[in-house]
Design a protein around this motif. Structure first.
Motif, PDB file in Angstrom:
ATOM      1  N   THR A 113       0.828  -1.207   0.000  1.00 50.32           N
ATOM      2  CA  THR A 113       0.000   0.000   0.000  1.00 50.32           C
ATOM      3  C   THR A 113       0.866   1.262   0.000  1.00 50.32           C
ATOM      4  OG1 THR A 113      -1.779  -1.147   1.168  1.00 50.32           O
ATOM      5  CG2 THR A 113      -1.794   1.255   1.246  1.00 50.32           C
ATOM      6  N   ALA A 114       1.892   1.269   0.844  1.00 49.64           N
ATOM      7  CA  ALA A 114       2.774   2.446   0.904  1.00 49.64           C
ATOM      8  C   ALA A 114       3.484   2.662  -0.419  1.00 49.64           C
ATOM      9  CB  ALA A 114       3.788   2.266   2.035  1.00 49.64           C
TER      10      ALA A 114
ATOM     11  N   ASP B  71     -18.213  -0.199  -5.048  1.00 51.55           N
ATOM     12  CA  ASP B  71     -17.743   0.468  -6.262  1.00 51.55           C
ATOM     13  C   ASP B  71     -18.552   1.735  -6.538  1.00 51.55           C
ATOM     14  OD1 ASP B  71     -15.749  -1.344  -6.748  1.00 51.55           O
ATOM     15  OD2 ASP B  71     -16.989  -2.633  -8.010  1.00 51.55           O
ATOM     16  N   PHE B  72     -19.846   1.694  -6.239  1.00 51.13           N
ATOM     17  CA  PHE B  72     -20.681   2.878  -6.447  1.00 51.13           C
ATOM     18  C   PHE B  72     -20.221   4.041  -5.571  1.00 51.13           C
ATOM     19  CE2 PHE B  72     -24.262   5.373  -4.806  1.00 51.13           C
ATOM     20  CZ  PHE B  72     -24.685   5.988  -5.969  1.00 51.13           C
ATOM     21  N   PHE B  73     -19.996   3.742  -4.280  1.00 54.53           N
ATOM     22  CA  PHE B  73     -19.538   4.806  -3.373  1.00 54.53           C
ATOM     23  C   PHE B  73     -18.174   5.337  -3.789  1.00 54.53           C
ATOM     24  CE2 PHE B  73     -22.544   3.015  -0.109  1.00 54.53           C
ATOM     25  CZ  PHE B  73     -23.297   4.164   0.026  1.00 54.53           C
ATOM     26  N   ALA B  74     -17.277   4.433  -4.193  1.00 52.64           N
ATOM     27  CA  ALA B  74     -15.945   4.863  -4.613  1.00 52.64           C
ATOM     28  C   ALA B  74     -16.031   5.738  -5.858  1.00 52.64           C
ATOM     29  CB  ALA B  74     -15.074   3.641  -4.883  1.00 52.64           C
TER      30      ALA B  74
ATOM     31  N   ARG C 291     -11.610  -4.716  -1.290  1.00 48.00           N
ATOM     32  CA  ARG C 291     -11.032  -6.021  -0.964  1.00 48.00           C
ATOM     33  C   ARG C 291     -11.788  -6.674   0.191  1.00 48.00           C
ATOM     34  NH1 ARG C 291      -9.021 -10.606  -2.558  1.00 48.00           N
ATOM     35  NH2 ARG C 291      -7.571 -11.552  -1.074  1.00 48.00           N
ATOM     36  N   PHE C 292     -12.188  -5.883   1.157  1.00 50.63           N
ATOM     37  CA  PHE C 292     -12.944  -6.421   2.291  1.00 50.63           C
ATOM     38  C   PHE C 292     -14.295  -6.958   1.834  1.00 50.63           C
ATOM     39  CE2 PHE C 292     -15.945  -5.911   5.825  1.00 50.63           C
ATOM     40  CZ  PHE C 292     -15.301  -6.644   6.813  1.00 50.63           C
TER      41      PHE C 292
ATOM     42  N   PHE D 164     -10.222   3.677  -1.236  1.00 52.35           N
ATOM     43  CA  PHE D 164     -11.363   2.751  -1.281  1.00 52.35           C
ATOM     44  C   PHE D 164     -10.961   1.317  -1.612  1.00 52.35           C
ATOM     45  CE2 PHE D 164     -13.234   6.929  -2.123  1.00 52.35           C
ATOM     46  CZ  PHE D 164     -14.256   6.932  -1.196  1.00 52.35           C
ATOM     47  N   ALA D 165      -9.716   1.103  -2.063  1.00 51.47           N
ATOM     48  CA  ALA D 165      -9.299  -0.248  -2.432  1.00 51.47           C
ATOM     49  C   ALA D 165      -9.430  -1.240  -1.278  1.00 51.47           C
ATOM     50  CB  ALA D 165      -7.864  -0.224  -2.959  1.00 51.47           C
TER      51      ALA D 165
END
Length: 534
Positions: A44-45, A260-263, A311-312, A306-307
């Protein structure tokens, strides 16, 4: 003939310790989960670093500004490093889940080995197969994949929001504002997914039990020409399971679609605000008077926020399936011992077993003949005040469920019998009629499937009798002439009688001819009495 009686005393079965599949899996997952989180945080970093450098590169290219070589090099290095970290994280996750499933399967196997024979025999075969093959992987996915996704749902967005804060804390606050909404949605959807996962697991268990039962009774089904009807029943079970699975996946897909919609919505809002700021159409704090690379930076970092949620959501059904699998394992392997039937005749039995000779246990079905054998073998606890169990290491067990290893007929007869010459193997097999069996071509070299799957109950029993002749131990036999034709049954009688001349043979039987040649007869009658005749 003498009649024995004594006050009845009920059996005292030992309590069975519960099996905590989830607790055991979490303990097994700790080392791998820690390494997995390190690699995922590093990925992630590195991805955030690449997004930042790529935004700076794109902004300078569009604006016609000079590009420092170190910036391009840093972007390439960060991209390559994030790919390597991602590959390492995936490998660590696969290895950790495999370690958990393997360890859990070994613990389950040990638990099955420790179970009393009566309890083990009471377990549904299909459920045991599913629990040993399917459930460990599902629990492993829960304690490794899902737990890692849960941890990263906290760490990933924090890193992304902190990175956004370097350019615009207002943008970071905007994307963070949607977090409570998604968490609330997860809580609402989670109950529905859990219910669907439980229903799916129940449907699969019933399908496995029915399939195992039909395999066991396949000869009867074929003899009655009922294959079409049984196939239709299995097909209906399969359709039910498929429907439950589709229902679970449908909710999981809707869950991922909502994320995905929220992102997409948040990124679109960011893009609109940034566009209005660049076009000087609106002055929005944190979105106006930004350089192009800063705007691109915000738009490239926002998806990284949001990734982890995405994934969650992909792992959310793994949680439901894992919890259902852990509960199924706990129910199966943590079952309480099946209470033995109260048999006053056995409680009153005072029997002194000789060093050699033939002891026949007779009586009607349900009187306790097989139970007495199991207690003599030490496989089952129960009251026998005047009779001592035999030492397990000195027993050769003969029954239709005797163990048969994969390999040749000769290897099956010689199993656990020590060093045996081929001539002795041939003699033992010939006496019991195994070398003349048309369904076992090849003599001692006839191939046997794993667990003796290609053997009938009578063939398995005769292998056990042949093995007993070579073992040099006391013999306990449960219905040794059952499921045999007259000629083969007579061969078994002669073999057991020959063994009894040098060793102790104790058998439970309905065979009157076999009981007639016994040195001692133990008659378990239905009027709560025992008759012993010598």
């Amino acid at each position: 003939m003498k009649k024995l009686s004594a006050p009845a005393q009920g059996p005292d079965p030992a309590a069975s310790p519960g099996f905590q599949a989830l607790t055991a899996a979490e303990r097994l997952a700790k080392p791998g989960l820690r390494d997995l989180l390190i690699w995922q945080i590093a990925r992630t970093a590195l991805r955030l670093g690449f997004a930042a450098t790529a935004a700076m590169l794109a902004g300078r290219l569009v604006m016609g500004e000079s590009i420092d070589p170190w910036l391009a090099t840093a972007a390439i290095v960060l991209l390559a490093a994030s790919c390597v970290a991602g590959l390492a994280a995936d490998r660590v996750q696969a290895s950790a889940e495999n370690a958990v499933s393997t360890g859990l399967r070994e613990l389950a196997g040990e638990r099955l080995n420790e179970m009393p024979a009566r309890l083990l025999q009471s377990l549904p075969v299909g459920s045991v197969i599913v629990s040993m093959q399917r459930h460990p992987e599902q629990v492993a996915a829960l304690v490794v994949g899902h737990r890692a996704a849960t941890a990263m749902m906290a760490a990933g967005p924090l890193l992304a929001a902190a990175t956004l804060g370097f350019v615009s804390w207002q943008a970071a606050l905007l994307v963070a504002g949607l977090t409570p909404v998604m968490i609330l949605f997860f809580a609402l959807v989670g109950k529905a997914i859990r219910r669907r996962a439980d229903a799916q697991e129940h449907a699969f268990g019933r399908l496995a039990d029915q399939f195992a039962d039909r395999i066991r009774t396949l000869p009867t089904i074929l003899a009655n020409h009922a294959t079409a009807g049984e196939a239709a029943k299995l097909a209906r079970r399969l359709e039910t399971y498929a429907g439950k699975t589709i229902g679970l996946l449908r909710i999981a897909f809707v869950n991922a679609g909502i994320i995905d919609f929220f992102a997409s919505l948040s990124i679109a809002v960011l893009a609109v605000f940034l566009g209005l700021g660049h076009l000087k159409l609106a002055t929005i704090p944190g979105f106006s008077n930004l350089e192009l690379w800063q705007s691109l930076f915000i738009l490239m970092i926002a998806p990284e926020f949001f990734a982890p949620f995405r994934r969650f959501s992909e792992q959310y059904h793994a949680k439901a399936e894992g919890l259902a699998a852990a509960a199924a394992l706990d129910r199966l392997l943590g079952a309480e011992p099946v209470a033995a039937k109260t048999l006053p005749a056995l409680e009153r039995l005072h029997l002194t077993l000789p060093a050699k000779g033939l002891v026949a246990i007779v009586g009607p079905s349900g009187s306790g003949k097989s139970t007495l054998l199991r207690r003599l073998a030490g496989l089952e606890h129960g009251g026998m005040q005047g009779t001592q169990p035999l030492a397990g290491a000195e027993i050769a067990w003969v029954s239709t469920d005797s163990y048969v290893p994969e390999g040749t007929l000769g290897e099956a007869i010689a199993w656990n019998a020590g060093a045996v010459t081929r001539d002795r193997l041939e003699d033992a097999a010939c006496v019991i009629g195994l070398l003349d069996d048309a369904l076992l071509p090849g003599g001692l070299d006839a191939r046997l499937d794993k667990g003796g799957a290609n053997l009938s109950g009578g063939q398995r029993l005769r292998i056990a009798v042949a093995r007993a002749t070579l073992a040099g131990r006391a013999v306990l036999a449960d219905e040794p002439t059952a499921k045999l034709d007259r000629e083969t049954a007579e061969a078994v009688r002669r073999t057991l009688l020959a063994i009894s001349r040098s060793r102790l043979v104790v058998l439970a039987t309905h065979d009157r001819d076999l009981a007639a040649v016994a040195d001692i007869t133990v008659d378990l009658t239905q009027n709560d009495a025992v008759e012993v005749a010598a």
